[in-house]
Write an enzyme that holds these catalytic residues in place. Structure first.
Site, PDB file in Angstrom:
ATOM      1  N   HIS A  40      45.286 -11.387 -15.431  1.00 27.41           N
ATOM      2  CA  HIS A  40      45.416 -12.961 -15.410  1.00 27.41           C
ATOM      3  C   HIS A  40      44.103 -13.326 -15.482  1.00 27.41           C
ATOM      4  O   HIS A  40      43.016 -12.633 -14.719  1.00 27.41           O
ATOM      5  CB  HIS A  40      46.327 -13.729 -14.528  1.00 27.41           C
ATOM      6  CG  HIS A  40      45.914 -13.434 -13.356  1.00 27.41           C
ATOM      7  ND1 HIS A  40      44.956 -14.202 -12.594  1.00 27.41           N
ATOM      8  CD2 HIS A  40      46.607 -12.818 -12.258  1.00 27.41           C
ATOM      9  CE1 HIS A  40      44.944 -13.722 -11.305  1.00 27.41           C
ATOM     10  NE2 HIS A  40      45.843 -12.940 -10.949  1.00 27.41           N
TER      11      HIS A  40
ATOM     12  N   GLU B 219      52.777 -10.468  -7.974  1.00 27.88           N
ATOM     13  CA  GLU B 219      51.833  -9.646  -7.229  1.00 27.88           C
ATOM     14  C   GLU B 219      52.325  -9.236  -5.906  1.00 27.88           C
ATOM     15  O   GLU B 219      53.465  -9.733  -5.555  1.00 27.88           O
ATOM     16  CB  GLU B 219      50.530 -10.415  -6.850  1.00 27.88           C
ATOM     17  CG  GLU B 219      49.521  -9.961  -6.206  1.00 27.88           C
ATOM     18  CD  GLU B 219      48.688  -8.582  -6.908  1.00 27.88           C
ATOM     19  OE1 GLU B 219      49.483  -7.646  -7.067  1.00 27.88           O
ATOM     20  OE2 GLU B 219      47.709  -8.616  -7.190  1.00 27.88           O
TER      21      GLU B 219
END
Length: 197
Positions: free
Chosen positions: A9, A79
């Protein structure tokens, strides 16, 4: 066989300052949005048979700005849960715990919403993701894109290569808004490109 395209990202305030952003839903900065948009021309020529993303907004927004369609949020791509280290830099953690290393020492439990996760738990999640992706790639009809996070991408890559999750430490941390490419040649998995801006 198609390639697995890993997309980190775009930049967030926390990635810029080196803070551990696991489950905290930190938005992209203006620079992060620009990084995501810059990926679009590189991804447009690819024939993508599937696109998966972490459900966190920084990943989903990156996918959107990169021009990816049909994105499927996958909770296994979120994550690493850094537990009590969420929001801290490595230097701040080492002030409390000298010599600390994420790969060797892991994390400590945190408050509500951040119970913490050990490396083998992250590995189990990415193994499940790879089990879903490999059949899509083996048809040879195209590539699969995954929009995720730095540490998770390293663990996913180590597991793609058939390595122990601890070997993830040997891979450089992918920069925000970069691409990495995983492939198979003559039955052997390999990294065809890493951390491409």
């Amino acid at each position: 066989m198609g390639e697995l395209i890993l997309i980190r990202h775009g930049q967030t305030d926390w990635s810029l300052s080196g803070r551990h952003a696991g489950r905290t839903d930190v938005p992209l900065t203006d620079a992060g949005e620009a990084q995501a948009k810059a990926l679009a021309p590189r991804l447009a020529p690819r024939r993508l048979v599937a696109v998966f993303s972490s459900p966190l907004s920084r990943a989903m927004r990156t996918a959107e700005l990169a021009g990816l369609t049909g994105v499927k949020p996958d909770p296994d791509l979120v994550e690493w849960d850094y537990g009590g280290y969420e929001g801290l830099t490595a230097a701040q953690i080492r002030e409390r715990r000298p010599g600390w290393d994420l790969w060797r020492d892991g994390v400590v439990p945190g408050g509500a919403g951040h119970p913490g996760e050990q490396l083998q738990q992250v590995a189990a999640r990415v193994d499940a993701v790879l089990d879903r992706i490999r059949p899509l790639l083996s048809d040879g009809d195209g590539d699969v894109a995954v929009v995720a996070h730095g540490h998770l991408a390293r663990v996913l890559t180590a597991r793609w290569l058939g390595l122990d999750a601890y070997d993830s430490r040997l891979l450089g941390h992918p920069h925000p808004g970069t691409l990495s490419f995983l492939a198979i040649d003559d039955g052997q998995p390999f990294v065809s490109a890493w951390n491409v801006p």
